[in-house]
Design an enzyme around this catalytic site. Structure first.
Site: not given
Ligand code: THU
Length: 139
Positions: A44, A46, A55, A57, A93, A96
Site C-alpha cells: 500500500n 498512502e 492498496c 493489491e 477491499c 481491489c
Molecule cells: N489496504 C490495502 O492495501 N489493501 C486492502 O485490501 C485493504 C486496505 C490499505 C489501504 C490503507 O493504506 C490501509 O490499508 C488502511 O486502510
C-alpha cells in the site's frame, strides 16, 4: 501455474516491508502470480490526500498490467498494523476485488490469505465477489 500458498504468502510479506503507511500505520503486502509463473509484488502507498492511497493489491496488478501481463492465477495478501507480524486474515477491499475482476476469471483466480493460526486459506474471486459487474455486463 501451481505455487505453494505458503511461498506466495512469504513473498507478500516481503512486499509488505516497503509499505508506505504513515497515516493508517496499517501495512499491507501482496504477491501476484501470473499463469506463466512470474510474481509481481505490491504494497500500500498512502497519501496525505487519503483518497489518493493505493492498496497493495492494486499496486501489484497495475505493475503487472503495465508490464504487459494479462493472465493471472493467484494473489496472496497479508496485512497488519505497523510493528506487528502478520498472521490474522487481511481480506481485500471491495475496490481491489473489482480490479481483480477486470483481469481475472472469477471461478479460477485464487486469493490466498493467512488464517490467523500460522497457516493459509484460499478462496476464489467468485466466492469473494459473486454476481460481479464486468465488461461483459455491458453487452
Ligand atoms: N489496504 C490495502 O492495501 N489493501 C486492502 O485490501 C485493504 C486496505 C490499505 C489501504 C490503507 O493504506 C490501509 O490499508 C488502511 O486502510
Amino acid at each position: 501455474m501451481d505455487m505453494d500458498e505458503k511461498e506466495l504468502v512469504r513473498l507478500a510479506k516481503e512486499a509488505r516491508q516497503h509499505a508506505y503507511a504513515p497515516y493508517s500505520h496499517f501495512k499491507v503486502g501482496a504477491a501476484l502470480l501470473t499463469h506463466s509463473g512470474k510474481i509481481y509484488k505490491g504494497c500500500n502507498v498512502e497519501n496525505a490526500s487519503f483518497g489518493a492511497t493505493n492498496c497493495a493489491e492494486r499496486t501489484a496488478f497495475f505493475k503487472a498490467v503495465s508490464e504487459g501481463e494479462n493472465s493471472f492465477a493467484a494473489i496472496a495478501i497479508v496485512g497488519a498494523p505497523d510493528g506487528t507480524d502478520t498472521a490474522d486474515t487481511c481480506a481485500p477491499c471491495g475496490i481491489c476485488r473489482q480490479v481483480m475482476r477486470e483481469f481475472c476469471q472469477p471461478e479460477d483466480f485464487k486469493i490466498v490469505l493467512e488464517d490467523g493460526q500460522g497457516g493459509t486459506i484460499s478462496m476464489t474471486l467468485e466466492e469473494l465477489l459473486p454476481r460481479s459487474f464486468a465488461g461483459e455486463s455491458m453487452g
